[in-house]
Design a protein around this motif. Structure first.
Motif, PDB file in Angstrom:
ATOM      1  N   PHE A  49       0.818  -1.211   0.000  1.00 46.44           N
ATOM      2  CA  PHE A  49       0.000   0.000   0.000  1.00 46.44           C
ATOM      3  C   PHE A  49       0.856   1.266   0.000  1.00 46.44           C
ATOM      4  O   PHE A  49       0.479   2.274  -0.579  1.00 46.44           O
ATOM      5  CB  PHE A  49      -0.955  -0.009   1.190  1.00 46.44           C
ATOM      6  N   CYS A  50       2.005   1.207   0.656  1.00 47.93           N
ATOM      7  CA  CYS A  50       2.901   2.369   0.672  1.00 47.93           C
ATOM      8  C   CYS A  50       3.547   2.577  -0.695  1.00 47.93           C
ATOM      9  O   CYS A  50       3.674   3.706  -1.161  1.00 47.93           O
ATOM     10  CB  CYS A  50       3.992   2.186   1.724  1.00 47.93           C
ATOM     11  N   THR A  51       3.962   1.484  -1.347  1.00 56.15           N
ATOM     12  CA  THR A  51       4.619   1.614  -2.651  1.00 56.15           C
ATOM     13  C   THR A  51       3.651   2.103  -3.723  1.00 56.15           C
ATOM     14  O   THR A  51       4.036   2.874  -4.590  1.00 56.15           O
ATOM     15  CB  THR A  51       5.242   0.274  -3.100  1.00 56.15           C
ATOM     16  N   GLU A  52       2.398   1.653  -3.647  1.00 58.67           N
ATOM     17  CA  GLU A  52       1.393   2.082  -4.631  1.00 58.67           C
ATOM     18  C   GLU A  52       0.643   3.335  -4.178  1.00 58.67           C
ATOM     19  O   GLU A  52      -0.297   3.764  -4.847  1.00 58.67           O
ATOM     20  CB  GLU A  52       0.409   0.941  -4.901  1.00 58.67           C
ATOM     21  N   LYS A  53       1.053   3.896  -3.020  1.00 53.19           N
ATOM     22  CA  LYS A  53       0.459   5.111  -2.456  1.00 53.19           C
ATOM     23  C   LYS A  53      -1.063   5.019  -2.314  1.00 53.19           C
ATOM     24  O   LYS A  53      -1.808   5.914  -2.720  1.00 53.19           O
ATOM     25  CB  LYS A  53       0.852   6.327  -3.283  1.00 53.19           C
ATOM     26  N   ILE A  54      -1.516   3.886  -1.727  1.00 51.38           N
ATOM     27  CA  ILE A  54      -2.941   3.687  -1.462  1.00 51.38           C
ATOM     28  C   ILE A  54      -3.191   4.089  -0.011  1.00 51.38           C
ATOM     29  O   ILE A  54      -2.603   3.509   0.903  1.00 51.38           O
ATOM     30  CB  ILE A  54      -3.354   2.214  -1.684  1.00 51.38           C
ATOM     31  N   ASP A  55      -4.049   5.100   0.211  1.00 55.19           N
ATOM     32  CA  ASP A  55      -4.351   5.532   1.571  1.00 55.19           C
ATOM     33  C   ASP A  55      -5.536   4.774   2.145  1.00 55.19           C
ATOM     34  O   ASP A  55      -5.451   4.165   3.189  1.00 55.19           O
ATOM     35  CB  ASP A  55      -4.623   7.035   1.619  1.00 55.19           C
ATOM     36  N   ALA A  56      -6.652   4.830   1.448  1.00 49.80           N
ATOM     37  CA  ALA A  56      -7.855   4.166   1.928  1.00 49.80           C
ATOM     38  C   ALA A  56      -7.939   2.757   1.345  1.00 49.80           C
ATOM     39  O   ALA A  56      -7.760   2.565   0.139  1.00 49.80           O
ATOM     40  CB  ALA A  56      -9.077   4.963   1.519  1.00 49.80           C
ATOM     41  N   ILE A  57      -8.201   1.786   2.193  1.00 48.44           N
ATOM     42  CA  ILE A  57      -8.355   0.408   1.734  1.00 48.44           C
ATOM     43  C   ILE A  57      -9.856   0.120   1.684  1.00 48.44           C
ATOM     44  O   ILE A  57     -10.510   0.043   2.726  1.00 48.44           O
ATOM     45  CB  ILE A  57      -7.636  -0.573   2.685  1.00 48.44           C
ATOM     46  N   PRO A  58     -10.422   0.004   0.484  1.00 47.82           N
ATOM     47  CA  PRO A  58     -11.877  -0.169   0.378  1.00 47.82           C
ATOM     48  C   PRO A  58     -12.315  -1.571   0.785  1.00 47.82           C
ATOM     49  O   PRO A  58     -11.729  -2.558   0.358  1.00 47.82           O
ATOM     50  CB  PRO A  58     -12.156   0.088  -1.106  1.00 47.82           C
ATOM     51  N   TYR A  59     -13.340  -1.659   1.612  1.00 46.02           N
ATOM     52  CA  TYR A  59     -13.833  -2.965   2.058  1.00 46.02           C
ATOM     53  C   TYR A  59     -14.584  -3.686   0.953  1.00 46.02           C
ATOM     54  O   TYR A  59     -14.824  -4.881   1.035  1.00 46.02           O
ATOM     55  CB  TYR A  59     -14.713  -2.820   3.310  1.00 46.02           C
ATOM     56  N   ARG A  60     -14.969  -2.962  -0.112  1.00 49.16           N
ATOM     57  CA  ARG A  60     -15.701  -3.568  -1.222  1.00 49.16           C
ATOM     58  C   ARG A  60     -14.777  -4.259  -2.225  1.00 49.16           C
ATOM     59  O   ARG A  60     -15.245  -5.042  -3.042  1.00 49.16           O
ATOM     60  CB  ARG A  60     -16.532  -2.503  -1.937  1.00 49.16           C
ATOM     61  N   ASP A  61     -13.472  -3.969  -2.162  1.00 47.02           N
ATOM     62  CA  ASP A  61     -12.512  -4.560  -3.100  1.00 47.02           C
ATOM     63  C   ASP A  61     -12.103  -5.955  -2.608  1.00 47.02           C
ATOM     64  O   ASP A  61     -11.083  -6.139  -1.956  1.00 47.02           O
ATOM     65  CB  ASP A  61     -11.286  -3.649  -3.216  1.00 47.02           C
ATOM     66  N   VAL A  62     -12.920  -6.943  -2.947  1.00 44.90           N
ATOM     67  CA  VAL A  62     -12.740  -8.298  -2.441  1.00 44.90           C
ATOM     68  C   VAL A  62     -11.449  -8.929  -2.970  1.00 44.90           C
ATOM     69  O   VAL A  62     -10.753  -9.640  -2.239  1.00 44.90           O
ATOM     70  CB  VAL A  62     -13.965  -9.175  -2.795  1.00 44.90           C
ATOM     71  N   ARG A  63     -11.125  -8.659  -4.199  1.00 45.81           N
ATOM     72  CA  ARG A  63      -9.884  -9.229  -4.772  1.00 45.81           C
ATOM     73  C   ARG A  63      -8.646  -8.778  -4.009  1.00 45.81           C
ATOM     74  O   ARG A  63      -7.739  -9.564  -3.750  1.00 45.81           O
ATOM     75  CB  ARG A  63      -9.740  -8.831  -6.240  1.00 45.81           C
ATOM     76  N   LEU A  64      -8.601  -7.534  -3.649  1.00 45.18           N
ATOM     77  CA  LEU A  64      -7.480  -6.991  -2.890  1.00 45.18           C
ATOM     78  C   LEU A  64      -7.429  -7.622  -1.498  1.00 45.18           C
ATOM     79  O   LEU A  64      -6.372  -8.040  -1.026  1.00 45.18           O
ATOM     80  CB  LEU A  64      -7.600  -5.470  -2.770  1.00 45.18           C
ATOM     81  N   LEU A  65      -8.580  -7.702  -0.844  1.00 46.83           N
ATOM     82  CA  LEU A  65      -8.633  -8.222   0.518  1.00 46.83           C
ATOM     83  C   LEU A  65      -8.315  -9.717   0.581  1.00 46.83           C
ATOM     84  O   LEU A  65      -7.730 -10.182   1.554  1.00 46.83           O
ATOM     85  CB  LEU A  65     -10.010  -7.950   1.136  1.00 46.83           C
ATOM     86  N   GLN A  66      -8.695 -10.465  -0.445  1.00 42.09           N
ATOM     87  CA  GLN A  66      -8.445 -11.910  -0.447  1.00 42.09           C
ATOM     88  C   GLN A  66      -6.955 -12.250  -0.463  1.00 42.09           C
ATOM     89  O   GLN A  66      -6.574 -13.325  -0.038  1.00 42.09           O
ATOM     90  CB  GLN A  66      -9.138 -12.577  -1.633  1.00 42.09           C
ATOM     91  N   GLN A  67      -6.131 -11.336  -0.926  1.00 39.23           N
ATOM     92  CA  GLN A  67      -4.681 -11.566  -0.920  1.00 39.23           C
ATOM     93  C   GLN A  67      -4.133 -11.634   0.496  1.00 39.23           C
ATOM     94  O   GLN A  67      -3.086 -12.215   0.734  1.00 39.23           O
ATOM     95  CB  GLN A  67      -3.955 -10.448  -1.666  1.00 39.23           C
ATOM     96  N   PHE A  68      -4.865 -11.039   1.439  1.00 44.57           N
ATOM     97  CA  PHE A  68      -4.396 -10.953   2.819  1.00 44.57           C
ATOM     98  C   PHE A  68      -5.198 -11.840   3.771  1.00 44.57           C
ATOM     99  O   PHE A  68      -5.090 -11.713   4.975  1.00 44.57           O
ATOM    100  CB  PHE A  68      -4.448  -9.495   3.289  1.00 44.57           C
TER     101      PHE A  68
END
Length: 110
Positions: A49-68
């Motif tokens: 998230f720091c490298t891609e400069k993502i501040d807010a992590i959306p709870y609706r982005d299931v693909r992103l969350l499934q990685q973790f």
């Protein structure tokens, strides 16, 4: 007076290795793995998230969350993913929100 033993020394005979501090007959292992060669080294994990400069992590982005989230439904710890502390907290909050509105499962079925 104690008797002297002739021809015997306190050192072990040849071929009878002593147990070193590492537990094995050859002593402690080096940081390079089983041969001590040091061929492979662990890369420093960087926060995605720091490298891609993502501040807010959306709870609706299931693909992103499934990685973790592991297969069993557990949140993968920081030391394995490499995410920084602040983003891990935000990520945990987003995963829990996604679970509550049934976007992510709480656990898998066996």
């Amino acid at each position: 007076m104690p008797e002297e033993t002739q021809g015997k020394s306190s050192a072990p005979a040849e071929g009878q290795g002593t147990q070193g501090p590492g537990g094995g007959p050859r002593g402690p292992r080096g940081a390079g793995g089983p041969g001590g060669r040091g061929k492979f080294f662990r890369r420093k994990k960087v926060c995605k998230f720091c490298t891609e400069k993502i501040d807010a992590i959306p709870y609706r982005d299931v693909r992103l969350l499934q990685q973790f989230v592991a297969e069993r439904g557990k949140i993968v710890p920081r030391r394995l993913t490499g995410v920084c502390t602040t983003h891990q907290r935000r990520l945990t909050r987003a995963i829990k929100q996604a679970r509550n509105i049934a976007l992510l499962p709480f656990a898998t079925r066996h």
